[in-house]
Scaffold this motif. Structure first.
Motif, PDB file in Angstrom:
ATOM      1  N   LYS A 180      -6.679  -8.349  -0.736  1.00 27.42           N
ATOM      2  CA  LYS A 180      -5.540  -7.437  -0.653  1.00 27.42           C
ATOM      3  C   LYS A 180      -5.658  -6.289  -1.652  1.00 27.42           C
ATOM      4  CE  LYS A 180      -0.860  -8.244   0.805  1.00 27.42           C
ATOM      5  NZ  LYS A 180       0.301  -9.116   0.686  1.00 27.42           N
ATOM      6  N   TYR A 181      -6.097  -6.614  -2.843  1.00 25.98           N
ATOM      7  CA  TYR A 181      -6.200  -5.585  -3.884  1.00 25.98           C
ATOM      8  C   TYR A 181      -7.652  -5.445  -4.305  1.00 25.98           C
ATOM      9  CZ  TYR A 181      -1.304  -6.887  -4.147  1.00 25.98           C
ATOM     10  OH  TYR A 181      -0.008  -7.183  -3.829  1.00 25.98           O
ATOM     11  N   ARG A 182      -8.285  -4.386  -3.861  1.00 20.98           N
ATOM     12  CA  ARG A 182      -9.708  -4.245  -4.164  1.00 20.98           C
ATOM     13  C   ARG A 182      -9.965  -3.917  -5.627  1.00 20.98           C
ATOM     14  NH1 ARG A 182     -12.081  -4.100   1.192  1.00 20.98           N
ATOM     15  NH2 ARG A 182     -10.621  -5.587   2.053  1.00 20.98           N
ATOM     16  N   ASP A 183      -8.927  -3.796  -6.414  1.00 22.63           N
ATOM     17  CA  ASP A 183      -9.119  -3.571  -7.852  1.00 22.63           C
ATOM     18  C   ASP A 183      -9.972  -4.665  -8.451  1.00 22.63           C
ATOM     19  OD1 ASP A 183      -6.211  -2.882  -7.032  1.00 22.63           O
ATOM     20  OD2 ASP A 183      -6.722  -1.512  -8.657  1.00 22.63           O
ATOM     21  N   ARG A 185     -12.485  -6.041  -7.559  1.00 19.77           N
ATOM     22  CA  ARG A 185     -13.903  -5.808  -7.530  1.00 19.77           C
ATOM     23  C   ARG A 185     -14.366  -5.253  -8.882  1.00 19.77           C
ATOM     24  NH1 ARG A 185     -16.117  -2.764  -2.382  1.00 19.77           N
ATOM     25  NH2 ARG A 185     -13.959  -2.120  -2.433  1.00 19.77           N
TER      26      ARG A 185
ATOM     27  N   SER B  24      -5.946  -0.748   5.326  1.00 21.73           N
ATOM     28  CA  SER B  24      -5.101  -1.926   5.417  1.00 21.73           C
ATOM     29  C   SER B  24      -4.991  -2.601   4.058  1.00 21.73           C
ATOM     30  CB  SER B  24      -5.673  -2.906   6.426  1.00 21.73           C
ATOM     31  OG  SER B  24      -6.981  -3.222   6.075  1.00 21.73           O
ATOM     32  N   TYR B  25      -5.919  -2.336   3.185  1.00 22.87           N
ATOM     33  CA  TYR B  25      -5.812  -2.943   1.872  1.00 22.87           C
ATOM     34  C   TYR B  25      -5.277  -1.901   0.904  1.00 22.87           C
ATOM     35  CZ  TYR B  25     -10.169  -0.522   0.788  1.00 22.87           C
ATOM     36  OH  TYR B  25     -11.133   0.414   0.583  1.00 22.87           O
ATOM     37  N   LYS B  26      -4.707  -2.376  -0.135  1.00 21.51           N
ATOM     38  CA  LYS B  26      -4.152  -1.428  -1.083  1.00 21.51           C
ATOM     39  C   LYS B  26      -4.673  -1.759  -2.474  1.00 21.51           C
ATOM     40  CE  LYS B  26      -0.172  -4.261  -0.142  1.00 21.51           C
ATOM     41  NZ  LYS B  26       1.224  -4.451  -0.092  1.00 21.51           N
ATOM     42  N   THR B  27      -4.452  -0.872  -3.382  1.00 19.88           N
ATOM     43  CA  THR B  27      -4.826  -1.158  -4.755  1.00 19.88           C
ATOM     44  C   THR B  27      -3.555  -1.422  -5.537  1.00 19.88           C
ATOM     45  OG1 THR B  27      -4.744   1.150  -5.349  1.00 19.88           O
ATOM     46  CG2 THR B  27      -6.863   0.319  -4.613  1.00 19.88           C
ATOM     47  N   LEU B  28      -3.726  -2.132  -6.625  1.00 17.19           N
ATOM     48  CA  LEU B  28      -2.591  -2.459  -7.481  1.00 17.19           C
ATOM     49  C   LEU B  28      -1.840  -1.201  -7.872  1.00 17.19           C
ATOM     50  CD1 LEU B  28      -3.604  -5.115 -10.090  1.00 17.19           C
ATOM     51  CD2 LEU B  28      -1.788  -5.227  -8.428  1.00 17.19           C
TER      52      LEU B  28
END
Lengths: 275, 420
Positions: A180-183, A185, B24-28
Motif C-alpha cells: 500500500k505504501y511504497r515508502d 521500499r 492505486s498505491y499511495k505513499t505515506l
C-alpha cells in the motif's frame, strides 16, 4: 475430495490454514525458484553468499577489535563478530527479501489465488540457504583458531528458530505495508543499515552499561544475537545470559510475529486491488 | 441442487476510484498531506469537502448457477464486470457483498504463463507454472511429456525461457494450463494469443476438456465466434448486472443487435460519457451512403463511407483510428486504419477530426455487419475501443441471384469460344 468453498466478504476462515497446507508445494517451488535464480548469470555464483559476510567480518574485526580495541571476551575477535554476523545477515536478508517479495510477485497476486503468506515466507527460506552456507565460514574460523564449543552449541536450533520468527514477523509487516505504501521500499534498506550498528554485531553487548541493558533489549535482535553468541562461544564468552533483557527480547519477537501474521491476514484480501 | 457446482448469490464488488491520481498505491506522504489538507475544512465544520474518490460498483447483485459440465461464456462490453467476476470466482479478490459456493477445485487462467521466469529453463518453468496453477508435483511429472509434446518445445527444454520466441512461451504456458486437472476451469481470453493454428489447437483442447472429461468451463471472450463454438450457455453482463442469461443462440444474437445503433449513426453527447481516455475521445460514428445520407441500409452495388468523429485533447503523436468490420457470428471481414503518412503532423495537434473510410461498392454480400472502432498509438498504447457500435445491412436490391459467402466482389468474367 469434493470440498465446497464459500467465497464471501470478510471471511477469515479455517479454510485459509487448510489452503496454506494444500499449497505447500507451491511454497517449495517458489523458494526453489528464488534460490535457482539468485545467482544466475553471476560469475562466481554461490560464492557471493560467502564473500559478503566474510569481508564484513574482516572490516568489523579491524575497526572494532583492532582500532577501537573493544573487549573480545577472551575469544578470537573474528569468531565473536561472526557468531553475531550469522543471525544478523540472515535477519537482514530475509527482511529485504520478504518486504519486496509481494511487489516482485505482483503478476502472481493479480492472476492466481493462493494463500499470500506463502510469498514472504518463501523469501525467508531463501535467505536461510545463504545462512546455512555462511555457517561454513564459522566452522572454518573455529578450525583456524582451534576453538571448541561446549554443550551450549546444542541450543543453537532454538536460537535459529528465534531469528526465523523475528525475520518472519518483521518481514510480514513490511511486505504488507509495502503493497500500500511504497515508502517502505526506501525505509527497509535504512532499517537494515541502521540495525547493523544498533545491534551487537561488531561488538559484545557487555560493553553496554548495565542500567541501559534492559532498554537496549527492546531491540528484538539483541536477544537473538546474544543467544547465538552464548550458544556458540559457550562459557568462554558472556558466561551467562542477561536474563531480563533476554526475556524481553524474546517476548517482543513473538509479539512481532503474531502481530505480523494478524496484520498480513487483515490486509491480504485487498492486495490484488492495490498492487 | 446436487450437480450445481457454482452458485452465485447477489454478488457485488465495489471499487474506489481515486480522482487525484491514477496510481492505486499511495505513499505515506500523500496520506499525511491529505489529512492535513482536510483539517481546516473539518475545523470550520464544513460538510462540502468532497471526497477525492468515487465509489464504483463493478458488479451489482449478480446471481446465477452453473451445473457440472456446463460450458458458460461470459460476454459484455469493456468494463461490464467480466474480469471482476472472474477474479472473484478465482478468489484473487474478495467480493464486497454476496456469496459464492464453489464445489470442487478451481483453476484460473487469467493469463498464459503466469509466473514464468525468464532465467529458468522450459523444464523448470513447467514445474513452477504447474505449481502456481495448483498442480501437485506428481501430477506435473505424470503429464510432463504430454505438456512438452503439446507445446512443441522438445528441443528447447533446457534453454532459459528468456531465449524463447514469444510464440514458444505462449505455447508452453497454454500447454501447462491445458493439462490441469481441476474440476472447474476459468479462462479469460487466453486464446487471443498465438498464431491461428495454435489458437485452433487450443480451442479444440478446451472443447475436449469440457466434452469428454465433464469439467465445467467458464470462458470470457470478445470473440463471438469462439464463444459460439465453445459454450452452450452464455451470461451477458452489462454495467455490473446480468443483462441476460440463456443459450448461446438467444443471447449472442441479442447481444449483437441490442446496444448497437441501428440508425446508422451514434453520437455521444459532449462530456465524460464519450468513450476514450483523458487525451482522446470519440464523438460520433456514422455511416453515409453514396449520396452522403446517414443510413444503415446500403445497396450492395454502391460505395459507402464509415465516418468517425473524434477529439484530441492533448497532443498525441501518430494516433491512429482503426475500424474492424465483423459478421454477426463474430468473424472479421476486414480491418483497416487511417494512413498516417499524409497527415502525420496534423494528427499531433489538439482539436476535432473527422476520419472517413470509403468502402467500395460490390464488395460485401447481403448480410448484417458490425463495426468496431478502435483508436491507439501503434505498438505503444491503445486509447479507446468500442465494439460493435453500429450495425449496417447490405441489401442486394437488383440482382435476383444470391451468391454465397461473406463477400461477393464484383469480378470480371470473360468467356470466349475457343478456336482450336
Amino acid at each position: 475430495m469434493e470440498r465446497t468453498i464459500v467465497i464471501e466478504a470478510g471471511r477469515t476462515s479455517k479454510q485459509y490454514w487448510l489452503d496454506l497446507w494444500g499449497y505447500r508445494e507451491l511454497f517449495y517451488f517458489l523458494a526453489w525458484r528464488d534460490i535457482l535464480i539468485r545467482y544466475k548469470q553471476t560469475v562466481i555464483g554461490v560464492a557471493w553468499a560467502l564473500i559478503r559476510p566474510f569481508l564484513t567480518m574482516i572490516v568489523f574485526t579491524i575497526i572494532f577489535g583492532k582500532l577501537a580495541k573493544l573487549p573480545s571476551e577472551g575469544v578470537p575477535y573474528p569468531i565473536l563478530v561472526f557468531s553475531a554476523m550469522l543471525p544478523w545477515q540472515f535477519f537482514a536478508n530475509s527482511l529485504g527479501g520478504s518486504s519486496n517479495s509481494l511487489i516482485n510477485n505482483a503478476n502472481l497476486l493479480s492472476k492466481v489465488y493462493f494463500p499470500r503468506l506463502i510469498i514472504p515466507t518463501s523469501a525467508v527460506v531463501v535467505s536461510f540457504v545463504d545462512f546455512a552456507l555462511s555457517g561454513m565460514i564459522l566452522l572454518g574460523l573455529m578450525a583456524w583458531y582451534n576453538f571448541v564449543p561446549n554443550w551450549q552449541i546444542l541450543t543453537l536450533p532454538f536460537w535459529i528458530l528465534i531469528v526465523v520468527v523475528a525475520s518472519m514477523g518483521a518481514g510480514l509487516w513490511l511486505a504488507a505495508l509495502n503493497v500500500k505504501y511504497r515508502d517502505f521500499r526506501y525505509i527497509v534498506p535504512f532499517i537494515i543499515q541502521f540495525g547493523l550498528y544498533i545491534s551487537p554485531v561488531g561488538f559484545s553487548s557487555s560493553i553496554v552499561p548495565d542500567k541501559w541493558r534492559l532498554l537496549y533489549s527492546l531491540n528484538p535482535m539483541v536477544g537473538a544475537i546474544n543467544g547465538f553468541r552464548w550458544a556458540i562461544l559457550g562459557s568462554v564468552g558472556e558466561s551467562e545470559l542477561y536474563l531480563p533483557g533476554f526475556i524481553l527480547s524474546i517476548v517482543l519477537v513473538f509479539l512481532l510475529f503474531a502481530s505480523g501474521v494478524w496484520y498480513f491476514r487483515k490486509v491480504e484480501r485487498s492486495f490484488a486491488d492495490f498492487i | 441442487m446436487s450437480n450445481t457446482v457454482i452458485q452465485v448469490e447477489n454478488l457485488s464488488k465495489k471499487y474506489m476510484i481515486f480522482n487525484e491520481k491514477q496510481e492505486s498505491y499511495k505513499t505515506l506522504r500523500d496520506v499525511i498531506a491529505n489529512r492535513v489538507k482536510f483539517i481546516p475544512t473539518k475545523l470550520r465544520g464544513k460538510e462540502n469537502s468532497q471526497p477525492s474518490y468515487e465509489e464504483f460498483w463493478a458488479l451489482q447483485d449478480v446471481s446465477f448457477e452453473v451445473k457440472q459440465g456446463e460450458r458458460v461464456g461470459i460476454i459484455g462490453r469493456n468494463g461490464a464486470g467480466k474480469s471482476t467476476l472472474l477474479k472473484i470466482l478465482s478468489r484473487i479478490t474478495e467480493p464486497t457483498r454476496g456469496r459464492v459456493n464453489v464445489k470442487g477445485r478451481v483453476a484460473s487462467l487469467l493469463e498464459v504463463g503466469t509466473g514464468f521466469h525468464g532465467e529458468l529453463t522450459g523444464r523448470e518453468n513447467i514445474f513452477l507454472n504447474g505449481a502456481i496453477l495448483g498442480m501437485s508435483k506428481g501430477e506435473i511429472k505424470k503429464k510432463f511429456d504430454e505438456i512438452v509434446a503439446f507445446a512443441e518445445v522438445e528441443k528447447f527444454l533446457d534453454t532459459p525461457v528468456k531465449r524463447y520466441s514469444s510464440g514458444m512461451s505462449v505455447r508452453l504456458g497454454f500447454a501447462v494450463a491445458a493439462h490441469l486437472e481441476q474440476e472447474i476451469l476459468i479462462v479469460d481470453e487466453v486464446l487471443a494469443v498465438g498464431d491461428a493454428a495454435f489458437q485452433k489447437k487450443c480451442l479444440g483442447k478446451m472443447n475436449d476438456v469440457a466434452e469428454n472429461e465433464g469439467r465445467t468451463v467458464f470462458f470470457v471472450s470478445h470473440n463471438m465466434a469462439a464463444i459460439n463454438k465453445l459454450c452452450y450457455n452464455v451470461i451477458w453482463l452489462e454495467r455490473g448486472n446480468v443483462k441476460m442469461a440463456g443459450t448461446r443462440k438467444d443471447v449472442i444474437s441479442l447481444y449483437l443487435t441490442n446496444d448497437t445503433q441501428s440508425s446508422g449513426e451514434c453520437i455521444w453527447e459532449q462530456g465524460i460519457a464519450n468513450p476514450g481516455v483523458r487525451e482522446f475521445k470519440f464523438k460520433a460514428v456514422r455511416i453515409r451512403n453514396n449520396w452522403g445520407h446517414i443510413t444503415n441500409i446500403i445497396d450492395s452495388r454502391e460505395s459507402f463511407k464509415i465516418e468517425i468523429e473524434y477529439k484530441i485533447v492533448e497532443p498525441l503523436p501518430s494516433c491512429q483510428i482503426h475500424i474492424i468490420v465483423t459478421t454477426k457470428e463474430g468473424i472479421t471481414v476486414f480491418s483497416s486504419h487511417e494512413n498516417l503518412d499524409h497527415n502525420d503532423d496534423k494528427k499531433k495537434e489538439v482539436g476535432s477530426f473527422v476520419a472517413q473510410c470509403k468502402i467500395p461498392g460490390g464488395l460485401l454480400n447481403e448480410n448484417s455487419f458490425f463495426i468496431t472502432v478502435y483508436a491507439g498509438i501503434p505498438r505503444i498504447k491503445s486509447l479507446a475501443n468500442i465494439e460493435n457500435i453500429i450495425v449496417f445491412n447490405i441489401k442486394n436490391i437488383d440482382n435476383q441471384q444470391k451468391s454465397s459467402g461473406i463477400i461477393s466482389p464484383y469480378l470480371e468474367w470473360t468467356t470466349s469460344q475457343s478456336v482450336r
